[in-house]
Design an enzyme around this catalytic site. Structure first.
Site, PDB file in Angstrom:
ATOM      1  CG  ASP A 273      -1.892   1.118   1.257  1.00  0.00           C
ATOM      2  OD1 ASP A 273      -2.080   1.768   0.215  1.00  0.00           O
ATOM      3  OD2 ASP A 273      -2.459   1.371   2.334  1.00  0.00           O
ATOM      4  CD  GLU A 307      -5.571   6.449  -0.410  1.00  0.00           C
ATOM      5  OE1 GLU A 307      -6.719   5.986  -0.339  1.00  0.00           O
ATOM      6  OE2 GLU A 307      -4.655   6.113   0.385  1.00  0.00           O
ATOM      7  CG  ASP A 335      -4.663   2.239  -2.872  1.00  0.00           C
ATOM      8  OD1 ASP A 335      -3.707   1.653  -2.327  1.00  0.00           O
ATOM      9  OD2 ASP A 335      -5.371   3.082  -2.290  1.00  0.00           O
ATOM     10  CG  HIS A 406      -3.176   1.384   6.704  1.00  0.00           C
ATOM     11  ND1 HIS A 406      -4.300   2.146   6.872  1.00  0.00           N
ATOM     12  CD2 HIS A 406      -2.879   1.494   5.377  1.00  0.00           C
ATOM     13  CE1 HIS A 406      -4.666   2.682   5.726  1.00  0.00           C
ATOM     14  NE2 HIS A 406      -3.811   2.282   4.783  1.00  0.00           N
TER      15      HIS A 406
HETATM   16 ZN   LIG Z   1      -3.702   2.766  -0.485  1.00  0.00          ZN
HETATM   17 ZN   LIG Z   2      -3.778   2.850   2.795  1.00  0.00          ZN
END
Ligand SMILES: [Zn+2]
Ligand SMILES: [Zn+2]
Ligand SMILES: [Zn+2]
Ligand SMILES: [Zn+2]
Lengths: 449, 449
Positions: A273, A307, A335, A406
């Site tokens: 990501d 983003e 994404d 994340h």
């Molecule tokens: Zn992303």
């Molecule tokens: Zn993300």
């Protein structure tokens, strides 16, 4: 409907599509691009030095790959400083907890009793007297699906949990990580405050730590926790949308956008990501460039800024180009990790669906099936359909994506080189065919809000 | 040899063995014990408050389970304070690294160039002039095997790497984690200094971080790293070996020891290492107790103190009982995760091997095969064969053990309840049969040092 086949994509375009497929399926470009970004830049949170270096890296990489038109467009971004995050059970069973601050959280040094809720709705329905002075713990476990549909129901607590908790007088909000793994990584992600409610600190617990607190609570005792965060909002910084183009020929003024986001969260190296997305779309354009092919329309690779903290680069892009959005033939964004891609969805005029079938036919041997015409196109381009811009969504297998999403564990070793190559090959063919398609995609079906 | 069968284990003992098997294979005791220890105590590094609570937990748990004889024996333990550990690449690609201090390490705040070695031997053979003033990085990757034999060749660099690096003038030692995973957890574990060489800081990098540094080095550039540790040795504390017994009948003075270690590293909750062992052996004794069975020999559950920092509790036990080691009929220890157990090994007099076959026969339906007579019995009891004490080793499947070993990720969710139950069932039958076996196990074959 197959009568249209010859007219929508020329024999020449189809031949080049086959060539591109062979080329892309043995290409090292996507992997090399991703290896370069994650190694030489690493974490790249908007506002940080890593983000500055990422922009420079993207400019250099595009030029090094031979794109003739490379440029960047400034984006004002908020700079949130993470600082450190510590938490521990104070009573009845003292021990450290693994947490991470949610993006945008204020600082904390608070000790209070935990009150647990199954999900955000349960918190919203709770009696404020029960919540006041406590640390709200939202214990909503994410479910695993290929298409990631477990994310939506859970992530709303990440965004709004602190506000709903603060409304009832809570002193902090702890969230079970929005993630499908059972490792001791807490998953970060952005959260929001509103002006009319006190800003209380917000952090995520790793899934094993959420289990641990739940076990403690199940013994019927009060569980007291300390949370310390040194996060703070540090004002504004400048980042950039970084763009490369393959100029078109007779339809050069029409643009096929393939995008990804350049920024990442700061604990991992943003491999899945969205380094993978950067590599997939950059690699796709490079494949076309490398074969010396000239598309009819311009192919534009957009690496969006910021983003993660709220589509900030995408909104800046939309605003900067608001008078020329009509020139965007279609937009898509990668994404959702490294793939593989299994489905091709669109949002185009229904009269163009026969042409979409023709494109899908070419993607079939790569394992991609035609999906539906209700796509949003990916996060950054999702704001475009409301403005009439057609989008496409190339669905990536996200079964394991939220194991790493994340977290500090989002690193290069999590990327499957073959899946990455397949994904970039699909984008290669997709971009090439869209850039040469003899079809009108507008007006698009109005998105239902 | 089957002629001995009837004499070595009585019909009555064999019938009870069958009963115990049925009972243990549906038992919740091992899981409940492990859940209790990891939840209510959590991390328990010798010298810390967690270790004090673990001792109290063990005393309480033994009593609560109904053991009539429960006691503890003091052990002087060194108290090493972990503090915090941070590292980052300073140049050429600034970014944070995930590290953990190795147990016993001194503090650090040092920035220097990295010099990489394939393994400890390569460091030992290196030219000191190349090493002086640098941070030594030992990049030896552990291999995965069911029996954990990938550990030995790699872990010696953890123990001795800092000393060998310091001999050549290095300012710190960074080790690729001794672990088989690819997650962003660094694996801790004890390291050693010697009096005649400067004590330099020692830490482990997670496997993905070791990969990252290797990628940076492969670009041919100097890689400069900063390492900050606030660890320190804080003198001596007191811990305890905690012991419970099922008194024997006619051979009560002979003791069958089943052990595990009560301490753990401090970043996880010590679920696999060695909460599982505690649960397996405690559960085994409880099963016998619960069936109201009286063994001929005394069954002694020993939860050793401070195994992690050098078999400190085991050595104290040996010293405290040096005049009565002859009373130990046989000793075994569970310290390799949660199982399942697949092999039964021993170190007994060769004349007793027929009886070992008889025991093995009873374990067969649990999936356990007879192995060899060259066992060391597990870490804490491994110091006993040199003193003539017979040992047994019940080999546990360690395929995944080193994914979690000595990391923050060693938590309850990593334990397979069925494997844990099987392991405790095997220990139940093993302890029961050994406590009733009509056989002389001494003198044992001399261990080759
Ligand atoms: Zn992303
Ligand atoms: Zn993300
Ligand atoms: Zn152990
Ligand atoms: Zn250990």
């Amino acid at each position: 409907s197959w009568a249209n086949a010859d007219s929508a994509l020329s024999e020449q375009t189809l031949n080049a599509t086959q060539e591109l497929k062979k080329h892309a399926m043995v290409s090292q470009h996507p992997w090399n691009i991703l290896e370069s970004l994650t190694t030489e830049v690493g974490p790249r949170l908007p506002g940080t030095e890593g983000d500055v270096r990422a922009v420079q890296w993207a400019m250099d990489k595009f030029k090094q790959l031979g794109f003739s038109k490379v440029y960047k467009e400034p984006v004002k971004v908020p700079y949130w400083y993470r600082g450190s995050a510590h938490a521990s059970v104070v009573a009845p069973f003292p021990q450290p907890l693994t947490i991470t601050a949610l993006g945008n959280s204020v600082a904390a040094d608070v000790t209070a009793q935990i009150i647990r809720f199954d999900n955000l709705d349960a918190l919203i329905q709770a009696d404020a007297a029960q919540v006041k002075g406590k640390i709200v713990f939202i214990d909503h476990k994410m479910e695993r699906y290929r298409d990631g549909r477990g994310y939506g129901p859970v992530v709303k607590a990440r965004g709004k949990g602190a506000v709903e908790a603060a409304k009832k007088g809570a002193v902090a909000m702890l969230l079970r990580s929005v993630g499908t793994d059972s490792h001791r990584f807490a998953h970060t992600g952005v959260m929001r405050y509103v002006d009319y409610v006190d800003a209380i600190p917000a952090a995520a617990l790793s899934n094993p730590d959420a289990d641990q607190i739940t076990r403690m609570l199940s013994r019927g005792e009060k569980v007291e926790v300390n949370v310390k965060l040194t996060s703070e909002n540090r004002g504004e910084a400048t980042s950039y949308n970084v763009i490369a183009e393959i100029p078109g020929s007779d339809l050069a003024n029409e643009v096929v956008i393939i995008g990804a986001h350049l920024d990442s969260w700061d604990e991992g190296t943003g491999a899945l990501d969205d380094g993978a997305g950067v590599a997939i779309v950059t690699g796709a354009a490079k494949h076309i460039l490398e074969r010396g092919l000239t598309p009819r329309r311009t192919i534009r690779v957009v690496l969006f800024a910021a983003e993660e903290i709220g589509l900030v680069g995408a909104k800046a892009y939309r605003d900067a180009h608001k008078d020329t959005l009509d020139s965007i033939y279609i937009a898509a964004e990668a994404d959702f990790g490294a793939g593989p891609i299994y489905q091709f969805n669109t949002r185009v005029n229904e009269s163009a669906l026969d042409s979409m079938e023709i494109i899908a036919k070419q993607l079939e041997s790569l394992g991609v099936k035609l999906g539906n015409n209700a796509s949003w196109g990916g996060p950054d381009v999702s704001i475009l359909p409301a403005l009439g811009v057609p989008v496409a969504g190339l669905s990536m297998d996200g079964t394991d994506y939220f194991d790493y999403h994340h977290t500090a564990d989002d690193t290069l070793d999590k990327v499957d080189p073959d899946a990455l190559r397949q994904s970039s090959a699909v984008y290669t063919l997709y971009a090439w065919m869209m850039a040469n398609l003899d079809e009108e995609l507008r007006p698009i079906p109005l998105p239902k809000q």
